[in-house]
Enzyme design. Structure first.
Site, PDB file in Angstrom:
ATOM      1  N   GLU A   1       0.808  -1.222   0.000  1.00 25.07           N
ATOM      2  CA  GLU A   1       0.000   0.000   0.000  1.00 25.07           C
ATOM      3  C   GLU A   1       0.839   1.270   0.000  1.00 25.07           C
ATOM      4  O   GLU A   1       0.475   2.263  -0.648  1.00 25.07           O
ATOM      5  CB  GLU A   1      -0.958  -0.021   1.200  1.00 25.07           C
ATOM      6  CG  GLU A   1      -2.112  -0.998   1.067  1.00 25.07           C
ATOM      7  CD  GLU A   1      -1.734  -2.455   1.280  1.00 25.07           C
ATOM      8  OE1 GLU A   1      -2.562  -3.334   0.956  1.00 25.07           O
ATOM      9  OE2 GLU A   1      -0.613  -2.715   1.785  1.00 25.07           O
TER      10      GLU A   1
ATOM     11  N   PHE B   1      -8.935  -2.488   0.360  1.00 24.40           N
ATOM     12  CA  PHE B   1      -9.839  -2.461   1.511  1.00 24.40           C
ATOM     13  C   PHE B   1      -9.310  -1.440   2.513  1.00 24.40           C
ATOM     14  O   PHE B   1      -8.094  -1.380   2.756  1.00 24.40           O
ATOM     15  CB  PHE B   1      -9.921  -3.832   2.208  1.00 24.40           C
ATOM     16  CG  PHE B   1     -10.632  -4.893   1.422  1.00 24.40           C
ATOM     17  CD1 PHE B   1     -12.004  -5.065   1.545  1.00 24.40           C
ATOM     18  CD2 PHE B   1      -9.931  -5.728   0.567  1.00 24.40           C
ATOM     19  CE1 PHE B   1     -12.666  -6.049   0.822  1.00 24.40           C
ATOM     20  CE2 PHE B   1     -10.581  -6.715  -0.156  1.00 24.40           C
ATOM     21  CZ  PHE B   1     -11.954  -6.881  -0.037  1.00 24.40           C
TER      22      PHE B   1
ATOM     23  N   ASP C   1      -9.321  -1.639   5.510  1.00 26.72           N
ATOM     24  CA  ASP C   1      -8.667  -2.400   6.574  1.00 26.72           C
ATOM     25  C   ASP C   1      -7.161  -2.521   6.369  1.00 26.72           C
ATOM     26  O   ASP C   1      -6.408  -2.756   7.324  1.00 26.72           O
ATOM     27  CB  ASP C   1      -9.273  -3.799   6.652  1.00 26.72           C
ATOM     28  CG  ASP C   1     -10.790  -3.778   6.550  1.00 26.72           C
ATOM     29  OD1 ASP C   1     -11.298  -3.385   5.467  1.00 26.72           O
ATOM     30  OD2 ASP C   1     -11.459  -4.136   7.521  1.00 26.72           O
TER      31      ASP C   1
ATOM     32  N   ILE D   1      -5.249  -0.119   4.778  1.00 21.33           N
ATOM     33  CA  ILE D   1      -4.711   1.193   4.431  1.00 21.33           C
ATOM     34  C   ILE D   1      -3.519   1.574   5.300  1.00 21.33           C
ATOM     35  O   ILE D   1      -2.716   2.441   4.943  1.00 21.33           O
ATOM     36  CB  ILE D   1      -5.815   2.270   4.553  1.00 21.33           C
ATOM     37  CG1 ILE D   1      -5.473   3.503   3.702  1.00 21.33           C
ATOM     38  CG2 ILE D   1      -6.068   2.672   6.019  1.00 21.33           C
ATOM     39  CD1 ILE D   1      -6.633   4.470   3.545  1.00 21.33           C
TER      40      ILE D   1
ATOM     41  N   PRO E   1      -0.462   0.500   6.175  1.00 17.60           N
ATOM     42  CA  PRO E   1       0.923   0.668   5.703  1.00 17.60           C
ATOM     43  C   PRO E   1       1.138   1.941   4.878  1.00 17.60           C
ATOM     44  O   PRO E   1       2.275   2.401   4.738  1.00 17.60           O
ATOM     45  CB  PRO E   1       1.158  -0.584   4.841  1.00 17.60           C
ATOM     46  CG  PRO E   1       0.189  -1.586   5.361  1.00 17.60           C
ATOM     47  CD  PRO E   1      -1.020  -0.801   5.752  1.00 17.60           C
TER      48      PRO E   1
ATOM     49  N   HIS F   1     -12.327  -6.937   7.006  1.00 21.91           N
ATOM     50  CA  HIS F   1     -13.003  -6.490   5.786  1.00 21.91           C
ATOM     51  C   HIS F   1     -14.229  -5.652   6.131  1.00 21.91           C
ATOM     52  O   HIS F   1     -15.160  -5.554   5.326  1.00 21.91           O
ATOM     53  CB  HIS F   1     -13.404  -7.685   4.911  1.00 21.91           C
ATOM     54  CG  HIS F   1     -12.232  -8.425   4.342  1.00 21.91           C
ATOM     55  ND1 HIS F   1     -11.566  -9.391   5.058  1.00 21.91           N
ATOM     56  CD2 HIS F   1     -11.583  -8.325   3.156  1.00 21.91           C
ATOM     57  CE1 HIS F   1     -10.565  -9.865   4.323  1.00 21.91           C
ATOM     58  NE2 HIS F   1     -10.552  -9.230   3.173  1.00 21.91           N
TER      59      HIS F   1
END
Length: 720
Positions: free
Chosen positions: A450, A473, A475, A477, A479, A520
């Site tokens: 990411e 997702f 969830d 994000i 990084p 998720h």
């Protein structure tokens, strides 16, 4: 001697160039020394030096082209900036925090080198993040070379970011990025190597290895104590390991590396062994962790002293020539110091300037464009109209590229082009068909990383492109948050408007999926609304989705576009296609249902649930509830909130994220602060339980706010 000025003597450098090489090294060192003096006199507030790195960095500067190549330096890079054409005065203006400091105007610490004229891009204090920006910058240069029309402006359209972005590019440009050896431990360094290698990008990495990351020695940071050995097997790279205190060897290594990149062969990495004759910074005392013997050994390798001795030994300058050169440098630094200390300081009324674009605001009436009737009369889902918007905008604007995890139809596209494959286009099919229409260099899959996605997008956006990237997702994000908060959101403000990176990050998010579970179903928008410099919107229906996304793409700010997965294919909020110019200004709420007795303020997937609860209140209790859909979270529509609260005098704020420290707390606090005398009851909030979303629907239905939770809160409020 005059004839020999144009004759190459060592490393291909003439006498005049060798003298200039030393002058730049000495200029850098003496500027460091002057800053150290000013810090001790309490005339500046921070100092970190380039001492010991000068030979490697002057070599890099002399091997490259200012205003042609692009540069992503780090804080030790004073010498290369001087070699490229930055001035001592400019650097000292930043040290004193002057209003006219060209790097930041008093916003950043000194040594955050920035110069738009010579393509030195604003860095942060974070380590290694700039490596991904450099990769994105190099990708942009290549893209413009292949899509020359993309560099054009938007034909006078004031509601188009392209009008405010001047694009320059060269087919053989090279991007420089530097990093300390300690920072090679950061993941973003390795992520950048992956992409530079895969795409054979013209990026020159310079690893400045002085043996320490503040107090941590190289062997504690790097397995085996040598980064060259770790990176040696990356394909397509040119590698060089060099004594970075040797000016000639450093120059020869840099010339070869730059030539390799400029020829289009791929990236290069020059690992220079340098020294650190001063402590990490004036806030550090290296005698606490380095022995006197070790420090003395480094002092004998000082590149400034070595270069001076070499010039005299080779008869290029005699002792008097050295003294004359150094006297002129000292006089130059004194003049620059006098001007910097007399410079005007920034004023408090400038603080908020350049948090966002000063040229084009997404709140502008320019984006208040009404729907137009089209031949398409069918009802479309939110997912459909997001996909249509992306198609529309990519046809209109050749600067747009779309990438992320699995967003392409098929990376191996032979069968796709032959019509044998339908194509993927994202795990939710939002980007389906885009690669097939616009090609592999405009729509492509990223590595599963990411930070790589966002960091590269920043580098592209700095060059005037418009990346519209996807984090698969919400969830996952996290990084990318380092890049989002410390880089993307801050690029414009920290450079005092010199650089910016308008881009769009699309993020599917939220629960109500039945089985989405912990990883998720996450929400967390309040983390990002707490970050200045980025706009955040979250539509609840198809028409708002296409209008807000088009504004996000055309505006001049970075935007996080939150797409609720539960609403993608929902029956709620379907809409006809409103035409290719439909936009909605940010910061404008929508009244989904007018009412007079009670207000509920919400957004996202809670909107249809709030509407259902409001209708139930009207049927069963005769209470007329007004439902306000914020749509835009940063900025939000305070005027709409205040108008409704003054009318109903009772207000409920609801959101899907957990109740404590949620987005609604700020809205509730402001209502209590500014509208207290208009209230007939306390402000109420509804949100998720302060835990994570469970897999079993029996648990999820209790954890997330449901219609019955909203109905009960409305009932309690109405009865107050």
């Amino acid at each position: 001697m005059a004839e020999s000025s144009d004759v190459a003597l060592a490393g291909g450098l003439t006498r005049a160039q060798l003298i200039e090489f030393y002058r730049l090294m000495y200029l850098s060192r003496r500027t460091d020394d002057r800053e150290i003096l000013l810090k001790r006199q309490q005339k500046i507030f921070f100092q970190i030096s380039c001492a010991g790195h000068e030979a490697l960095l002057v070599a890099a500067g002399m091997a490259m082209k200012p205003s042609y190549d692009w540069f992503f330096p780090y804080y030790r890079d004073r010498a290369i900036c001087l070699a490229l054409g930055s001035t001592v005065e400019a650097q000292l203006l930043e040290a004193v925090g002057a209003a006219d400091g060209p790097a930041s105007g008093g916003r950043q610490m000194p040594s955050h080198w920035t110069d738009r004229k010579i393509n030195i891009v604003s860095p942060s204090s974070a380590t290694a993040t700039q490596c991904l920006h450099a990769v994105g910058c190099a990708e942009a240069g290549r893209y413009y070379s292949n899509h020359k029309n993309a560099a054009k402006k938007a034909s006078g359209n004031p509601a188009d970011y392209r009008e405010y972005k001047d694009v320059t590019f060269h087919g053989d440009e090279v991007t420089y990025v530097s990093i300390g050896e300690g920072s090679t431990s950061q993941g973003e360094f390795w992520e950048s190597l992956n992409t530079a290698s895969n795409l054979k990008l013209p990026v020159v990495y310079v690893v400045e290895d002085n043996g320490y990351a503040i107090s941590t020695p190289v062997e504690a940071n790097t397995p085996g104590g040598n980064i060259s050995k770790l990176v040696a097997n990356f394909p397509n790279f040119h590698f060089a390991e060099v004594d970075g205190t040797d000016p000639i060897a450093s120059y020869e290594a840099m010339v070869k590396a730059v030539a390799y990149c400029r020829a289009g062969k791929g990236p290069a990495l020059v690992h220079g062994h340098v020294v650190r004759p001063y402590s990490h910074s004036l806030s550090d005392d290296e005698t606490h962790y380095r022995s006197a013997e070790e420090i003395e050994i480094d002092a004998l390798k000082d590149p400034v002293w070595k270069m001076q001795m070499w010039l005299q030994r080779e008869g290029i300058l005699d002792e008097q020539g050295i003294k004359d050169l150094e006297r002129k440098v000292d006089e130059e630094i004194q003049r620059a110091t006098d001007r910097a200390l007399a410079a005007v300081l920034p004023q408090p009324d400038s603080i908020l300037k350049h948090v966002y674009s000063e040229d084009l605001k997404p709140t502008s009436e320019l984006f208040d464009v009404k729907p137009q009737a089209t031949a398409d009369k069918s009802e479309h889902t939110m997912l459909d109209l997001i996909n249509v918007c992306l198609h529309d905008e990519m046809r209109r604007d050749e600067r747009i590229v779309i990438f992320g995890e699995d967003v392409a139809d098929a990376t191996r596209d032979k069968d796709l082009r032959a019509g044998k494959l339908k194509g993927k286009g994202g795990v939710f099919k939002v980007t389906h068909g885009l690669q097939k229409e616009f090609g592999n260099d405009r729509v492509f899959n990223s590595p599963l990383a990411e930070a790589n996605i966002v960091g590269r997008a920043i580098g592209m956006a700095v060059r005037g492109m418009k990346p519209v990237v996807e984090i698969q997702f919400f969830d996952y994000i996290w990084p990318a948050v380092h890049q989002m908060r410390n880089e993307m959101a801050l690029m414009r403000w920290r450079s005092n408007g010199t650089f910016s990176c308008p881009m769009v990050i699309r993020v599917p998010m939220g629960g109500y999926l039945t089985g989405g579970s912990i990883y998720h179903s996450q929400s967390g928008e309040s983390i990002f609304t707490h970050t200045p410099g980025v706009r955040i919107v979250m539509p609840s229906n198809a028409l708002d989705a296409i209008g807000l996304l088009r504004t996000a793409i055309r505006c001049d700010d970075p935007v996080i576009f939150l797409e609720h997965k539960n609403l993608y294919r929902s029956v709620f909020g379907r809409s006809e296609y409103p035409g290719p110019e439909y936009t909605i200004p940010f910061g404008k709420a929508a009244t989904v249902k007018a009412g007079k007795d009670l207000t509920i303020i919400t957004y996202g997937a809670v909107v249809p649930r709030a509407l259902e609860a409001a209708r139930k209140m009207e049927r069963e209790k005769g209470v007329d509830v007004e439902v306000i859909d914020l749509r835009s979270l940063t900025p939000y529509d305070w005027e709409a909130i205040a108008t409704s609260v003054k009318k109903t005098s009772k207000v409920l704020v609801a959101h899907e994220d957990m109740l404590s420290w949620g987005y609604g707390a700020e809205i509730a606090a402001r209502i209590g602060d500014e509208l207290f005398h208009d209230l007939d009851a306390p402000v109420r909030r509804v949100g998720a339980m302060d835990t994570f979303c469970a897999y079993q629907p029996v648990l999820e239905d209790v954890i997330l706010p449901q219609v019955e939770h909203l109905f009960k809160a409305m009932s309690d409020l109405a009865a107050f």
